[in-house]
Design an enzyme around this catalytic site. Structure first.
Site, PDB file in Angstrom:
ATOM      1  N   CYS A  50     -76.678 -11.999 -16.007  1.00 22.41           N
ATOM      2  CA  CYS A  50     -77.284 -11.213 -17.074  1.00 22.41           C
ATOM      3  C   CYS A  50     -77.476  -9.752 -16.662  1.00 22.41           C
ATOM      4  CB  CYS A  50     -78.602 -11.829 -17.518  1.00 22.41           C
ATOM      5  SG  CYS A  50     -79.749 -12.078 -16.182  1.00 22.41           S
ATOM      6  N   HIS A  94     -71.790  -3.695  -0.368  1.00 23.14           N
ATOM      7  CA  HIS A  94     -72.308  -3.902  -1.722  1.00 23.14           C
ATOM      8  C   HIS A  94     -72.521  -5.396  -1.989  1.00 23.14           C
ATOM      9  CE1 HIS A  94     -72.994  -3.250  -5.990  1.00 23.14           C
ATOM     10  NE2 HIS A  94     -72.127  -4.241  -6.225  1.00 23.14           N
TER      11      HIS A  94
END
Lengths: 346, 263
Positions: A50, A94
């Protein structure tokens, strides 16, 4: 061959844009297949939650492939977006930050690890991964485990609901046998009740001045509705009371609760007062076996949790750097991989 | 050999104590196995010491203050290994390690006391009385530790914003349950010790028997009122601490018993 990552997340795109790019679970495999073909990717993993949509890929021309990935995603979504791009060391760093929850909206949240594992498993099953991404993701899971074990990044609650759950667990231990009484049909109370349900609470009683609203919320949450003039009669049998009514005066005083506590024997009672003005007399906290927390106290604890996690970020970054260096060292030994150098953290 | 075993066990307890301090200081204590291993290691060496000492004196080795302190420390470790691991209250170890280490350190600092050899035939009732009473005190010491943990956690839960120790202490209902089981265990052992005392051939001094009865009575009344829901866990925790302090006062009486054993 170079590893790269492109994506957008809660910091770079609003929810209305993120929902356009969200990938349904059932279409991940076909999307991976098309993406690999169109962007000439040797390996690929698609992560869609989400809060983020990201593609991790391996390509001989990372820049061109990243551009092709972005074009493809925009075409599928029917929308345009700014994608961030990370290559080699930055790409690995990352991913490691993402699995450790450092890149999450709530720093240190652990749900992301499960989501990354599912994304990787889907790519693995469809044959979209190879030696490079297998190594990268396996290493990411090891970093996440080490960070959770060796730092306090996941410790402490950071929302009112999770603080209430943590307090309840420090009073009752296992919440499965706890009975909860929810006073008022407001959103704040319902959120806390849901948090408690997510940790095992099964029995929920709701009471509101408008009985129909209590009944409606009871149906939604799977509880039982009670007329408002009867809620005090439920006190001897419940363990947690969450109150968020709009009453102008106090609903419960120490004088009223003392005889109830005597009848309860040695069972503690946890009172969560989310209302402003407060529903419960602060003197209730002085009674033996009664633990009262109001909205200020819960918010202060949540803020403390956020700050405590913030202090742990640096330690997490240090651990991550060790793993980035380890991954790059492995990549240098591979004849098919570019010779990456360790770049500075963004 | 005896002293080496004792020094070894003290080292293990120190290890557990230091580990707890470091972890608690860093604010990242996680109930781990190191505490358990440290206390278990100390317990094994202590058992070896008591076995050799028992052989030397030909009876349960509680003939002087030094031996009584070691036996008491051994009893606390035994109670932790039984209760702490069974009920998975691992943090009890963090509080137990300093207690057993402290008791043993005091014992080691005492002037070297030679084992008192047995004179005359052994009195089984006397040894049963003394040993079960000391094990009972060990168990009740652990109840006192659980009581301290209960009061600390209760205070944290009553605070507007709890401190960091809140996160590492167990739930108060778990601590209350541990207190209850330890009290039952301790009172039963103390009762056996007192009953055995009635069958001892040599009469016991009035002060000692009176003090023992008083300690037993306090614990029994607390337990009775708690099971009847008259007392709240908060008060029980306070009484657990107070009653153990009272029990510690009876230690000189134990010493008198040691002297009697030596006769």
């Amino acid at each position: 061959m170079n590893i790269f990552c492109i994506g957008l997340n809660h910091r770079t795109a609003g929810v209305s844009l993120r929902e356009r790019f969200a990938v349904e679970e059932g279409s991940v495999v076909s999307l991976l297949s098309e993406l690999r073909r169109e962007a000439a990717l040797g390996e690929a993993v698609v992560l869609s939650t989400c809060n983020r949509v990201e593609v991790y890929g391996l390509s001989g021309d990372a820049e061109a492939s990243a551009r092709a990935c972005a074009d493809f995603l925009q075409r599928v979504a029917g929308a345009e977006a700014e994608f961030y791009r990370r290559e080699q060391a930055e790409g690995a760093r990352h991913l490691f930050r993402v699995v450790c929850g450092l890149d999450s909206m709530v720093v240190g949240e652990t749900e992301i690890l499960g989501q990354v594992k599912e994304a990787y498993a889907a790519a693995l099953r469809s044959g979209a991964t190879g030696a490079a991404l297998n190594r990268l993701f396996q290493q990411a899971f090891r970093v996440a485990k080490q960070v959770r074990t060796e730092t306090g990044i996941t410790r402490g609650a950071v929302s009112v609901g999770s603080v209430a759950v943590e307090l309840a667990e420090k009073i009752f231990g296992d919440l499965a046998d706890c009975r909860v009484l929810l006073l008022g049909a407001g959103k704040a109370g319902a959120r806390v009740a849901r948090s408690l349900q997510s940790r095992g609470v099964r029995r929920l009683v709701l009471s509101n001045r408008t009985f129909e609203r209590a009944a409606g919320l009871a149906r939604e949450l799977g509880g039982m509705a009670l007329h408002f003039d009867q809620w005090q009669s439920a006190l001897p049998d419940v363990d947690i009371v969450i109150s968020s009514t709009a009453a102008r005066g106090r609903l419960l005083s120490a004088g009223e609760l003392a005889p109830v506590m005597a009848a309860r024997g040695d069972r503690p009672l946890f009172l969560v007062d989310l209302a402003v003005p407060r529903d419960f007399d602060p003197a209730l906290n002085d009674l033996d076996g009664v633990f009262l927390h109001d909205i200020d106290s819960l918010q202060a604890m949540a803020q403390q949790g956020v700050e405590a996690r913030g202090l742990e970020v640096e330690r997490c970054e240090e651990l991550i750097e060790v793993h980035v260096a380890e991954f790059l060292s492995w990549a240098r030994q591979r004849p098919d991989m570019a010779k990456p150098s360790l770049s500075a953290a963004p | 050999m005896e002293r080496y075993l004792l020094a070894g066990s003290t080292f293990f307890y120190l290890l557990g104590f230091a580990y707890s301090l470091l972890q608690l200081g860093a604010g990242k204590f996680r109930p781990g196995r190191l505490n358990l291993y440290a206390i278990a290691g100390g317990f094994v060496l202590q058992t070896g010491f008591l076995y050799l000492r028992g052989h030397a004196v030909g009876r349960c080795p509680i003939t002087n203050t030094f031996e009584i302190l070691v036996f008491l420390s051994w009893s606390v470790a035994l109670a932790y290994l039984v209760v702490g691991t069974t009920y998975r209250i691992s943090l009890l170890g963090a509080f137990t390690a300093p207690l057993v280490f402290g008791l043993q350190l005091v014992a080691l600092l005492l002037p070297s006391a030679p084992a008192a050899a047995r004179r005359g035939p052994p009195d089984g009732w006397l040894e049963l009385h003394a040993s079960t009473s000391l094990v009972a005190y060990g168990v009740l010491a652990l109840a006192c530790v659980a009581g301290v943990m209960f009061l600390v956690q209760e205070k944290q839960l009553k605070m507007r914003v709890p401190g960091s120790i809140f996160h590492i202490l167990p739930p108060i209902t778990t601590l209350a349950e541990a207190m209850k089981r330890l009290l039952w265990f301790g009172v039963i052992l103390l009762s056996i010790g007192i009953i055995a005392g009635f069958f001892i051939g040599t009469p016991i001094g009035r002060i000692k028997s009176g003090a023992s009865m008083l300690v037993w009575l306090v614990y029994a009344v607390v337990l009775f009122l708690w099971t009847r829901n008259v007392l709240h866990s908060h008060r029980v925790a306070q009484y657990c601490i107070g009653a153990f302090a009272l029990a510690l006062v009876t230690l000189p009486a134990m010493y008198a018993l040691g002297g009697m054993l030596a006769k």
